[in-house]
Every structure is written in C-alpha cells, then in structure tokens.
Design an enzyme around this catalytic site. Structure first.
Site, PDB file in Angstrom:
ATOM      1  N   LEU A 387      14.536  13.421 -73.551  1.00  0.00           N
ATOM      2  CA  LEU A 387      14.471  12.344 -72.568  1.00  0.00           C
ATOM      3  C   LEU A 387      13.762  11.115 -73.111  1.00  0.00           C
ATOM      4  CD1 LEU A 387      13.476  14.462 -69.426  1.00  0.00           C
ATOM      5  CD2 LEU A 387      15.757  13.577 -70.001  1.00  0.00           C
ATOM      6  N   ASP A 500      -4.457   6.086 -64.436  1.00  0.00           N
ATOM      7  CA  ASP A 500      -3.403   5.432 -65.232  1.00  0.00           C
ATOM      8  C   ASP A 500      -2.168   5.179 -64.372  1.00  0.00           C
ATOM      9  OD1 ASP A 500      -2.137   4.296 -67.369  1.00  0.00           O
ATOM     10  OD2 ASP A 500      -1.716   6.169 -68.420  1.00  0.00           O
TER      11      ASP A 500
END
Length: 638
Positions: A387, A500
């Site tokens: 991916l 994050d």
C-alpha cells in the site's frame, strides 16, 4: 425572584467529571423555581440553608428520569433520579419513591417546552468511566433507552402552559409519571450479569472454539461482561461463547432491530447508498448530525426522471412527545411514523416504498480478530499487495486466515522503540470507536515486528483530498471534520493523546467514513522530521506554541492539530505554511503566526479553526465542544 415550586433535602452525587475522580455523596437542600434548580449546603441543627453550591438553568434541561439504584445501595440511596443538562447528568437521591415521583413530574411539567429534549437516555449510572447500562465509554454517548413517549410526563393541550410564571403550589400531584418496573441490580464490570437479552445486528462467524456464532435477528443471553468489547453469551440452543459487544443490541430496545435504521450513517453516505439502489421511494432512517435526532432520507425520480435526487426530512418531536414529519400526522414512536409513511406520502416527495439498508454490508470492526487474540501468528497472514511506505516502514494489504482483510505495518528496525510499544499494544487494542482505525494485534516473535490493523480500502485522507477527480461538497468536507472530531472526542474521554493528528494519519473507509489512525504511536518514534531543543520529536506544522517551546503535549495540543487538519480538509490537501521551513515555523507560530482562511471555508468554518489555535491551551475547546459545534452546523444544512 421567582416563587419556590418545590423544596426538599436530597443526597447529591458528585458528577465524576474525570474517570478516576472518587465519588462522594453530600446532603443538599434543593430548591426548584420556574427558572432554575439551586442546591445549598444545609445546617440540619439550625434547619437553615447556608452557601449556594450550584445551579442548573431550567431551560438547559434535556431530560428528567429515574435511575436504577446501584448494586447494594444503602437505604438512603434507593430512590435516585437524574437531571440531564448541558454539563451531563446530575444524580439526586430522594428519601422515598413518592417524593421522587413528585419532583420528576413537576420538573417534566416545567421543562416541557424546552428545545432539544432528549429522545433517549441512560437508565443506569455513569460510573468509573462507563455507562453501567450499555457499557459505552463515552460520557456524551447517546442514551441506550428510548423514552416512553406515552408517559413522558408531558401534558394535554388543556394543561399546557407557555409562560414561565409560577404555578400554584401543589403539595401532592394526582398524576404520577412513568416508574420503571423492578430490575435485578446491575453488576460491576468484572462480574456476571445473567439474563441480559440481546439481539444480533450482524452475522458473526467464530474464529475459535471460544467464540459463539451470531445470526442477525436472533436473540442471545449475555452471561458475563468482564471485557468491554467481548461478552460471554448463550444462544437459544444452550451453546456458550464470546461475542463482539458491538454486534448486538438490547433485545426489543430502540431502532437497531429495524432494517431501515442505519446507525452512524451521515448525509453523504445515505445519498450514495440510495443512489446506488436507484429505486424511486427508496428510504432509510439515520442518526441526524445532531445527537439524539433522526433523519429520514428518501430517493425520488420526480416525473420519471432518469437521474433521481435525495430529500432529507428531520423527524421532529412535539412538546407532548409525539414524533412527526408532517405536523398534521404525529405518532407515539418512530416505527409507527415510518409505518404510516410507507403507505402515505403526507407532504413528502414520495411515500416510503423500499427499505434501503447497509446492515448486511457493513458490519463494524471488532476489538481484535477474536476473543483474546493479541499476538498474531504471522503464518496466518497472507500478503496481497503493498500500500505504501509509512513512517515506520512498508504497509501492506493482506488477509488473516485467508478471508479477513487487514493492513500490516512491517516495522523497519531502528524506527521504533519496540519494547515500549509492545507493552502498550494491549491497552491500545481495547480502544474501539467507529471513527478510529482498529488495532487487531501484533506479531512480535520475529523481526521485523508487524502491527496488524483494520484495512480501509480508500486509503489516506490526504491523498483522498488531493485526488482531482473527487469534488467533495461543502457538506462532505464538514462531515469529514465531524468524523475526526468524534474519534478524537473518544480518545479524549479515554485520557489518550494522539500527538500526531493530521490528514496523513486518517484513513477513508469504503463508505466514506473517516477514521483516525496511528494514535499514540509517535511516542515510540526514534526519528522524525524535526527535533526540538528539548529532544522531543513531532511534526512542526501541526504543533502548537507549548509543544514548539516546551514539548508539552496534552489533549489541547491535539485540538490545535485538529484545527490544522480542518485547514487541510478545506484546502483539499495543501501543506500548512507551505512557504516556510520548520525552523521558521517554530519561531513564528509562538509569535502569533496563524494559517489563512481557505477559499472553501466560510467565516463560521474558519472560526472553528481559529478557536483551536488560541495561544493559551486552557482557552481552546474540548473535542466534545467541537463535535457539538460541527453537529449544529450540519444540522442547519440538513
């Protein structure tokens, strides 16, 4: 000053605003007027009230109901009731059922014309970080029990009053509101809770002999709820095993058993599903963008047009608790309303002809790939395709035991503090929410280690936004922000800091739902694009002043990052402060630099971003505040 309607001495329970805060019970004098409820310290010996301890404005009350007493409650706490308002539940213990009935009845009478009265409530206490009735771990979660609209305590036209003038004193009300039948006391989280009937919303195929097969629509008995995400249950044949708790709902309760009800579906997803079915009169009922409200979405081809359109109707509720789409036709329940409109359009573009449902297609992810599955055998993983390259290494799409889609992060050595992460992984697996990417397990017996998560086929939100073929509407952009805010509100409720949050760390499901991923992982990163003087590692473009200056992370630093993520969404994936380098940003943001208003964002949307960027962390909103704000905006657009 308003005249007193009722006055009594009650025991008040602390509101337990934090999961770890201890409960306490204090005697207070409660005084009800037409405008507010006030409670005071009370001097028993001198029989007089002392200092004011708190108030609740009557016009902010959303629900008044009884509460099931906790297990082994002392005699003075056998008759609890709850007042639900903006800040949550206020728990009060009356001295007798008669006094409790009198207060509930009078309160319902006083609040009957309030806006946004609740349609669902929690019949048990919020305690130790979870609702004891439905085991949900978000304090702001919608109620699990539908209010009985036949006996809600609202009154006939003859007795309705539209003024806030004081009512004449009524020492004994002749009519009493609904009282609940006795129920066995609820058990603590770690003990058994036998006889609790549930209905399966989805099929579930067991992965081991510890688990129990579920068939949609069948009834099961819950035997134990020692795990939040996996309950031990028995089927009608006497077979026992563990089932995923998010695959079932209380038997005979709520809308979940109806095929036309699509839980956790937004407007854009409803339109896509209805257009895919392409049937004139196709319909579904979904949660409205505003908590506690519902919307009927209908597909129509007016005049036989080839390309149809979707119409959305908010289900309204009258002061006396009746539901309606067309005001002339009101009903005691939503199922009765739907049944009527399946045969009569009554002002809608079409009668509700065909049920459109996503229940068979979109079973939710489970916490782990099975009960007790944490360490995953890598031999059970099949790798299908790569991916991309993430922060920690290669990410691949694959299958577990040949049929369950998963994403596999192959952690490159030296990129992560592996031992620390492995110690935390079990905790992270227990975090489950429809807007979080589910961590299924880890493979730690070999190197590189693998992190196995839920697979979302449409990939990263940042790439999704930058795809020029996608032209999201203003509603879709706001729905994306709502999805992220709800996932983050859950993390906030669990005292979990992401550290994050950014569009690159959100993924898109097949139906367009946005899910937050990689929460908490930045703590284990051994290398990043910027290192502060204090040695902390973080992405500068999403960092608030207190992180840039002092490496101080909190849920409020996540709020700042959410504002930047909203900016990414409304710029369709631009880089924040794209003309500045990291050093410039680290100097200029603490000095007052902020991102400009995106062209696609109106002043109200930009206003939400800017409150996330207040310099002082304590002045920024909570994620639950943001959820409510975005819900209100979406509701106006329905």
């Amino acid at each position: 000053m308003s005249d007193t309607i009722l006055e009594d001495i009650f025991i008040k329970r602390s509101q337990q605003k934090k999961k770890t805060s201890p409960l306490n019970f204090k005697e207070r004098l409660f005084v009800l007027t037409q405008e507010k409820i006030s409670y005071y310290e009370y001097d028993v010996e001198k029989r007089k009230k002392k200092c004011l301890k708190g108030t609740v404005d009557v016009d902010k009350i959303k629900c008044v109901e009884t509460v099931f007493p906790e297990q082994s409650a002392p005699i003075e706490r056998q008759f609890p009731f709850q007042i639900i308002y903006d800040e949550g539940p206020l728990y009060i213990f009356a001295k007798s059922d008669e006094i409790r009935k009198r207060w509930i009845h009078k309160l319902k009478q006083v609040v009957q014309f309030n806006k946004d009265l609740a349609q669902k409530y929690h019949p048990s206490f919020w305690m130790e970080g979870m609702w004891q009735c439905c085991m949900q771990e978000v304090k702001q979660a919608m109620g699990c029990q539908v209010l009985d609209t036949k006996n809600r305590g609202f009154f006939s036209n003859a007795s309705r009053r539209k003024s806030r003038k004081p009512l004449p004193p009524t020492p004994q009300e002749e009519t009493s509101p609904q009282s609940f039948p006795p129920q066995p006391p609820l058990q603590p989280r770690t003990s058994s809770c036998k006889g609790f009937a549930v209905t399966a919303e989805y099929d579930f195929a067991p992965m081991s002999n510890q688990e129990l097969e579920l068939q949609k629509g069948e009834e099961y008995t819950v035997l134990e709820m020692s795990e939040t995400n996996w309950w031990r249950a028995r089927d009608k044949y006497g077979k026992e095993g563990y089932i995923p708790s998010n695959y079932v709902t209380k038997a005979g309760n709520g809308l979940e058993t109806y095929d036309w009800y699509c839980k956790n579906m937004n407007r854009s997803q409803a339109e896509n599903l209805l257009k895919l079915e392409n049937k004139d009169g196709g319909f579904l009922v979904r949660d409205s963008s505003k908590a506690g409200k519902y919307t009927v979405s209908v597909f129509t081809r007016i005049g036989g047009e080839t390309v149809g359109s979707c119409k959305h109707y908010n289900i309204c509720i009258k002061p006396q608790g009746l539901f309606y789409l067309a005001e002339k036709h009101s009903f005691n329940s939503i199922p009765e309303l739907i049944h009527y409109h399946q045969h009569n359009s009554a002002g809608m573009v079409s009668r509700l002809k065909y049920v459109v449902s996503n229940k068979a297609k979109n079973a939710p992810s489970t916490a782990g790939l099975g009960y007790g599955v944490w360490e995953i055998d890598p031999r059970h993983l099949t790798f299908i395709k790569e991916l991309g390259n993430g922060q920690f290494g290669v990410v691949k799409y694959g299958r577990w035991q040949k049929h369950h889609d998963v994403a596999i992060k192959m952690i490159k050595e030296g990129s992560m503090s592996e031992d620390d992460f492995i110690a935390e992984a079990k905790v992270m697996m227990k975090l489950r929410h429809e807007n979080l990417v589910q961590l299924y397990g880890v493979c730690t017996k070999q190197r590189p280690i693998y992190i196995v998560t839920e697979f979302l086929p449409k990939g990263c939100l940042l790439d999704y936004l930058r795809d020029s073929h996608k032209k999201p509407t203003s509603i879709q952009l706001l729905e994306m922000c709502k999805d992220v805010s709800e996932g983050m509100a859950y993390l906030e409720s669990q005292r979990y800091i992401h550290r994050d949050l950014a569009a690159r760390n959100c993924l898109v499901d097949s139906n367009g739902t946005i899910k937050v991923t990689d929460f908490g992982l930045s703590r284990y990163v051994l290398d990043d694009e910027y290192t502060s003087s204090a040695g902390s590692k973080f992405p500068v473009r999403w960092a608030p002043p207190e992180v840039l200056l002092y490496s101080k992370f909190s849920s409020k630093s996540d709020i700042w990052a959410f504002g930047v993520l909203m900016w990414e969404v409304y710029t369709l994936g631009k880089t924040p402060y794209e003309l500045l380098n990291n050093t410039d940003i680290a100097q200029k943001v603490p000095a007052g630099l902020r991102l400009y208003r995106p062209q696609l964002a109106n002043d109200r949307i930009y206003g939400i971003m800017t409150i996330c960027w207040y310099e002082k962390p304590e002045e920024r909103p909570t994620f639950q505040d943001l959820v409510t704000t975005v819900e209100d905006l979406l509701y106006e657009l329905q």
